[in-house]
Design a protein around this motif. Structure first.
Motif, PDB file in Angstrom:
ATOM      1  N   LEU A  36     -32.464 -17.696  23.577  1.00  0.00           N
ATOM      2  CA  LEU A  36     -31.141 -17.104  23.453  1.00  0.00           C
ATOM      3  C   LEU A  36     -30.569 -17.361  22.066  1.00  0.00           C
ATOM      4  CD1 LEU A  36     -29.544 -18.363  26.800  1.00  0.00           C
ATOM      5  CD2 LEU A  36     -30.860 -16.271  26.433  1.00  0.00           C
ATOM      6  N   VAL A  37     -29.689 -16.470  21.632  1.00  0.00           N
ATOM      7  CA  VAL A  37     -28.826 -16.739  20.491  1.00  0.00           C
ATOM      8  C   VAL A  37     -27.478 -17.169  21.051  1.00  0.00           C
ATOM      9  CG1 VAL A  37     -27.675 -15.804  18.460  1.00  0.00           C
ATOM     10  CG2 VAL A  37     -29.992 -15.062  19.027  1.00  0.00           C
ATOM     11  N   THR A  38     -27.013 -18.334  20.622  1.00  0.00           N
ATOM     12  CA  THR A  38     -25.729 -18.852  21.087  1.00  0.00           C
ATOM     13  C   THR A  38     -24.816 -19.113  19.902  1.00  0.00           C
ATOM     14  OG1 THR A  38     -26.526 -21.139  21.121  1.00  0.00           O
ATOM     15  CG2 THR A  38     -26.763 -19.865  23.141  1.00  0.00           C
ATOM     16  N   SER A  39     -23.549 -19.439  20.175  1.00  0.00           N
ATOM     17  CA  SER A  39     -22.505 -19.347  19.169  1.00  0.00           C
ATOM     18  C   SER A  39     -22.069 -20.702  18.624  1.00  0.00           C
ATOM     19  CB  SER A  39     -21.287 -18.643  19.764  1.00  0.00           C
ATOM     20  OG  SER A  39     -20.233 -18.582  18.833  1.00  0.00           O
ATOM     21  N   THR A  40     -21.683 -20.703  17.331  1.00  0.00           N
ATOM     22  CA  THR A  40     -21.000 -21.846  16.715  1.00  0.00           C
ATOM     23  C   THR A  40     -19.670 -21.384  16.114  1.00  0.00           C
ATOM     24  OG1 THR A  40     -22.166 -21.443  14.631  1.00  0.00           O
ATOM     25  CG2 THR A  40     -23.156 -23.016  16.156  1.00  0.00           C
ATOM     26  N   ARG A  41     -19.211 -20.201  16.487  1.00  0.00           N
ATOM     27  CA  ARG A  41     -18.069 -19.581  15.828  1.00  0.00           C
ATOM     28  C   ARG A  41     -16.740 -20.171  16.292  1.00  0.00           C
ATOM     29  NH1 ARG A  41     -17.795 -13.508  17.188  1.00  0.00           N
ATOM     30  NH2 ARG A  41     -17.251 -14.413  19.195  1.00  0.00           N
ATOM     31  N   GLY A  42     -15.873 -20.477  15.333  1.00  0.00           N
ATOM     32  CA  GLY A  42     -14.477 -20.764  15.617  1.00  0.00           C
ATOM     33  C   GLY A  42     -14.211 -21.987  16.463  1.00  0.00           C
ATOM     34  N   GLY A  43     -15.077 -22.990  16.438  1.00  0.00           N
ATOM     35  CA  GLY A  43     -14.822 -24.181  17.237  1.00  0.00           C
ATOM     36  C   GLY A  43     -16.117 -24.883  17.566  1.00  0.00           C
ATOM     37  N   PRO A  44     -16.163 -25.607  18.690  1.00  0.00           N
ATOM     38  CA  PRO A  44     -17.372 -26.349  19.031  1.00  0.00           C
ATOM     39  C   PRO A  44     -18.527 -25.424  19.368  1.00  0.00           C
ATOM     40  CG  PRO A  44     -15.797 -26.405  20.844  1.00  0.00           C
ATOM     41  CD  PRO A  44     -15.088 -25.791  19.690  1.00  0.00           C
ATOM     42  N   ALA A  45     -19.748 -25.908  19.091  1.00  0.00           N
ATOM     43  CA  ALA A  45     -20.937 -25.143  19.456  1.00  0.00           C
ATOM     44  C   ALA A  45     -21.012 -25.008  20.970  1.00  0.00           C
ATOM     45  CB  ALA A  45     -22.178 -25.847  18.935  1.00  0.00           C
ATOM     46  N   THR A  46     -21.359 -23.829  21.437  1.00  0.00           N
ATOM     47  CA  THR A  46     -21.525 -23.600  22.863  1.00  0.00           C
ATOM     48  C   THR A  46     -22.918 -23.050  23.122  1.00  0.00           C
ATOM     49  OG1 THR A  46     -20.874 -21.258  23.071  1.00  0.00           O
ATOM     50  CG2 THR A  46     -19.099 -22.873  22.874  1.00  0.00           C
ATOM     51  N   ASN A  47     -23.271 -22.969  24.404  1.00  0.00           N
ATOM     52  CA  ASN A  47     -24.526 -22.334  24.808  1.00  0.00           C
ATOM     53  C   ASN A  47     -24.276 -20.980  25.453  1.00  0.00           C
ATOM     54  OD1 ASN A  47     -26.197 -24.426  23.889  1.00  0.00           O
ATOM     55  ND2 ASN A  47     -25.776 -25.632  25.725  1.00  0.00           N
TER      56      ASN A  47
END
Length: 447
Positions: free
Chosen positions: A265-276
């Protein structure tokens, strides 16, 4: 579409499973739980070792907690973060999925760091031995990381409501579930008498190196290993396997496959804490590169995919000796060029997070930024040889292994040349890209 792609990948993985292994009694399914801020990909090499010892892939499950970072106060909702009760609820659902998928009434669970907390909670307050045969906790701060009153109810505080509930009895184990803890002797950054990881490194924490141990469990010390290595190192795998299988593993090495199949998967680090949580609309390219120069081989990538709602970027078939470059162009993130060594076996947890945002100064410098990162452990000086472009990174200091990333900034004139990155006997070669184009390079270690 999601079900079709997933089914196709599982079919490919099943075809690649080891053949010719001796018939054995049914093996318990094993659930793997990552730590604070991490994701399932950290278990990749451990999964390969279990598979190389005959454990069927469909009886191994590494999970992603959607919001892996703990709240500042366990009782107060916080965007992008999770509380202890939410973690246990998620784990209970994953455990039920694995039992249903395999038809097994009981499973084993292995957790690293924070990942051990919901395993304990599941055993103690969700039926115990009825559904959980083995619990292996690796570097879990069972006595907390600190006892500071100003953050009294953070999950890692020894005096938090959560840990007081888990640790308040006369024993820390549960009848019907066998417990094993794995810890370092003194090299776990989060099991220290002083807060060496904080801006106040001399402040007492109220815990010590034996904080991960449990009363009533089998407690083992793995000397020299760091906070992550006590979960992901081959020495940790040996103890995990022996405890659950009841025998020595046949091999500590990873057996290569002819045509590994990769996905994730591609997951996000945008605009705050890293999430899955999955990212929609990310473009992922996979290139084969020369292992000595990181130069791309071929005019077109091996694979190009735009992620849908499920965040899946694959699958792609590679050879077990190919070095690879993953290019992740996700909306509102820097374009990340991730250089990696060969993947000897298939994996569906090759999860991709874009690298951190570039600073304004980095983008205006005219040069490039390269990160050297070790997801499954830390850099320990002088324990390890760590060289980036022929030099030990100056930010790495002797003592307890505490850093997992080193940064190299290159001037514009040196962009595009090979940059060798060495950790002991593992070597990854990368190339830096123009930061002015919002591009960043990562040399990522596998082992």
């Amino acid at each position: 579409m999601q079900i079709t792609r997933r089914a196709a990948l599982l079919s490919a993985l099943a075809l690649a499973a080891p053949r010719g292994a001796r018939a054995q009694p049914p093996l318990p399914p094993v659930l793997f739980v990552h730590g604070n801020g991490d994701h399932a990909a950290l278990w990749m090499t451990t999964l390969w070792r279990w598979e190389s010892n005959g454990w069927p892939r469909d009886r191994l499950m590494a999970v992603n907690m959607p919001d892996p970072l703990a709240r500042d106060d366990d009782a107060v909702p916080q965007p992008g973060r999770s509380g202890s009760a939410e973690q246990t609820d998620r784990l209970a659902a994953f455990a039920e999925e694995l039992r249903r998928r395999t038809g097994s009434p009981r499973i084993a669970a292995i957790g690293n760091s924070r990942g051990g907390y919901p395993i304990r909670d599941l055993a103690a307050h969700r039926g115990g031995g009825a559904g959980l045969s083995h619990a292996v906790l690796c570097g879990t701060p069972n006595r907390g990381v600190y006892d500071w009153p100003e953050i009294r109810n953070r999950e890692f505080n020894a005096n938090s409501d959560f840990l007081r509930r888990l640790n308040g009895g006369t024993t820390d184990v549960v009848p019907g579930t066998e417990f094993l803890t794995l810890r370092s002797d003194a090299n776990d950054v989060f099991a220290q008498p002083r807060a060496i990881w904080s801006p106040t490194p001399d402040r007492p924490t109220g815990t010590d190196v034996d904080g991960p141990e449990l009363r009533g469990a089998t407690n083992l010390v793995l000397p020299g290993l760091d906070h992550r290595e006590v979960a992901y190192h081959w020495r940790a795998f040996r103890e995990q396997f022996r405890f659950i299988a009841g025998r020595e593993p046949a091999t500590l090495a990873v057996t290569a496959e002819a045509e590994p199949v990769l996905d994730g998967l591609v997951t996000s680090t945008r605009g705050g804490p890293a999430t899955n949580r999955p990212v929609t609309g990310a473009v992922v390219e996979v290139w084969r590169v020369h292992p000595a120069t990181a130069e791309r081989i071929g005019e077109e990538p091996l694979h190009r995919e735009t992620t849908g709602a499920d965040g899946s970027w694959g699958p792609v078939t590679v050879a077990p000796d190919w070095s690879l470059e993953f290019v992740i162009a996700a909306p509102d993130h820097p374009v990340t060029h991730s250089y990696r060594g060969p993947y000897p076996r298939s994996s569906d947890v090759v999860h991709l997070r874009p690298a951190r945002p570039l600073t304004a100064a980095e983008r205006e410098s005219g040069g490039g930024v390269l990160l050297f990162t070790r997801p499954r452990g830390y850099f320990g000086i002088p324990r390890d040889v760590v060289l980036v472009d022929g030099r030990q990174p100056p930010e790495l200091r002797p003592g307890v292994a505490i850093a997992a990333t080193a940064t190299l900034r290159l001037p514009a004139a040196e962009l595009g040349r090979p940059v060798p990155c060495i950790f002991n006997e593992e070597r990854v070669v990368a190339r830096a890209w123009p930061a002015a184009e919002n591009r960043i390079a990562v040399a990522e270690l596998t082992w």
